[in-house]
Design a protein around this motif. Sequence first.
Motif, short mmCIF file in Angstrom:
data_model
loop_
_atom_site.label_atom_id
_atom_site.label_comp_id
_atom_site.label_asym_id
_atom_site.label_seq_id
_atom_site.Cartn_x
_atom_site.Cartn_y
_atom_site.Cartn_z
N PHE A 15 6.95 4.16 -17.84
CA PHE A 15 5.78 4.44 -17.98
C PHE A 15 5.57 6.05 -17.55
O PHE A 15 6.42 6.47 -16.70
CB PHE A 15 4.79 3.92 -17.20
N ARG A 16 4.84 7.00 -18.12
CA ARG A 16 4.47 8.24 -17.57
C ARG A 16 4.16 8.45 -16.10
O ARG A 16 3.19 7.50 -15.84
CB ARG A 16 3.74 8.77 -18.59
N PRO A 17 4.55 9.14 -15.22
CA PRO A 17 4.16 9.00 -13.87
C PRO A 17 2.81 9.27 -13.59
O PRO A 17 2.22 8.75 -12.95
CB PRO A 17 5.29 10.20 -13.41
N ASP A 18 2.45 10.44 -14.48
CA ASP A 18 0.86 10.79 -14.29
C ASP A 18 -0.08 9.41 -14.78
O ASP A 18 -1.29 9.26 -14.23
CB ASP A 18 0.62 11.98 -15.09
N THR A 19 0.36 8.77 -15.77
CA THR A 19 -0.49 7.60 -15.99
C THR A 19 -0.44 6.48 -15.09
O THR A 19 -1.54 5.97 -14.76
CB THR A 19 0.09 6.91 -17.35
N VAL A 20 0.69 6.15 -14.57
CA VAL A 20 0.91 5.48 -13.31
C VAL A 20 -0.10 5.69 -12.14
O VAL A 20 -0.89 5.00 -11.56
CB VAL A 20 2.26 5.17 -12.79
N GLU A 47 0.88 -1.12 0.09
CA GLU A 47 0.06 -0.03 0.13
C GLU A 47 0.82 1.40 -0.11
O GLU A 47 1.08 1.87 1.14
CB GLU A 47 -1.08 -0.08 1.28
N VAL A 48 1.27 1.61 -1.29
CA VAL A 48 2.29 2.83 -1.48
C VAL A 48 1.68 3.73 -2.01
O VAL A 48 0.57 3.61 -2.82
CB VAL A 48 3.70 2.21 -1.99
N ASP A 49 2.20 4.77 -2.22
CA ASP A 49 2.07 6.12 -3.08
C ASP A 49 2.31 5.78 -4.48
O ASP A 49 3.14 5.04 -4.71
CB ASP A 49 2.70 7.30 -2.63
N ALA A 50 1.74 6.39 -5.35
CA ALA A 50 1.69 5.96 -6.90
C ALA A 50 3.30 6.38 -7.20
O ALA A 50 3.89 5.40 -8.13
CB ALA A 50 0.98 6.67 -7.69
N ASP A 51 4.00 6.99 -6.86
CA ASP A 51 5.28 7.39 -7.02
C ASP A 51 6.01 6.17 -7.00
O ASP A 51 7.36 6.08 -7.54
CB ASP A 51 6.02 8.65 -6.12
N VAL A 52 5.96 5.35 -5.74
CA VAL A 52 6.77 4.22 -5.50
C VAL A 52 6.44 3.25 -6.74
O VAL A 52 7.68 2.72 -7.11
CB VAL A 52 6.32 3.45 -4.27
N VAL A 53 5.35 3.18 -7.21
CA VAL A 53 5.01 1.98 -8.42
C VAL A 53 5.65 2.60 -9.52
O VAL A 53 6.32 1.84 -10.43
CB VAL A 53 3.38 2.21 -8.59
N THR A 54 5.60 4.15 -9.90
CA THR A 54 6.19 4.68 -10.84
C THR A 54 7.77 4.39 -10.83
O THR A 54 8.34 3.96 -11.97
CB THR A 54 6.14 6.38 -11.01
N ALA A 55 8.57 4.59 -9.64
CA ALA A 55 9.96 4.32 -9.39
C ALA A 55 10.10 2.85 -9.77
O ALA A 55 11.46 2.47 -10.58
CB ALA A 55 10.27 4.48 -8.04
#
Length: 248
Positions: A63-68, A50-58
């Motif tokens: 992928f484009r961060p806004d898309t993730v 359960e993380v912030d989307a920035d962790v998934v982006t990392a």
Amino acid sequence: MPVASAVKDQIQQIGGGFMFSREARAFAASTGVDGFLPGYTRGRGGVLGEVDADVVTAAFGFFRPDTVRAAWEATSAMPAAAGAAGYLKACQDFGRRKLADFDGVARLAELLGRVVDAATPVGVPLFAGWRALPRAEDAPGLTLQLIHTLRELRGGLHLVGVLGSGLAPLQAVLIAGSALTAGPDQARNFGWPEPFEEITPELKGRWVAAENITDDLIAPAFAVLSEAEGQELVSLLNDCQATVFSRG
């Protein structure tokens, strides 16, 4: 050719076949959100917790961060652990459907398992998360699970190679595309807006350097196999690929 290089296309394509399979589509529908990317993001990234989307982006990297962020937050009603478990089952079920009659599946699972176990998790969080999931008890399901896990290993190490070669992730996508999609189309699929920059010979040279770095970083995991076992793995993955992409 080193074993790691000789099997990278098979692993990439078999794993990609799962991601677009009927099993993966059924999982995506279970999130209650339409489209490919929301289910893909929740399922693949669920091992991160359960993380912030920035962790998934990392971890996703290309992928484009806004898309993730949009995909991750759209599926937030499904707990991350449930997303990982559901995507894992879809992966295993794809293997069960495709490889139930593949004679070499038990030996392939054995060899893949040794490579997965030998790899270091440093710098590759998605690989680490997928390796930590419970393993299927049947060989067809386990084989696809291990292929997906090795796909995450190479993908994470490739991101390291791309950044270390002075490329931006978008530039790497534009150069490499995928087995089925040209670079600009793949970039659109990953949420990047146009116009796209021109890919120069210098950038292509950096991408080749990134591929070489990736090969060097992943090679120690395959070193657990003897030369004969490495060649056996190549042969089995070739046959596995042909089986997966046959009709049925």
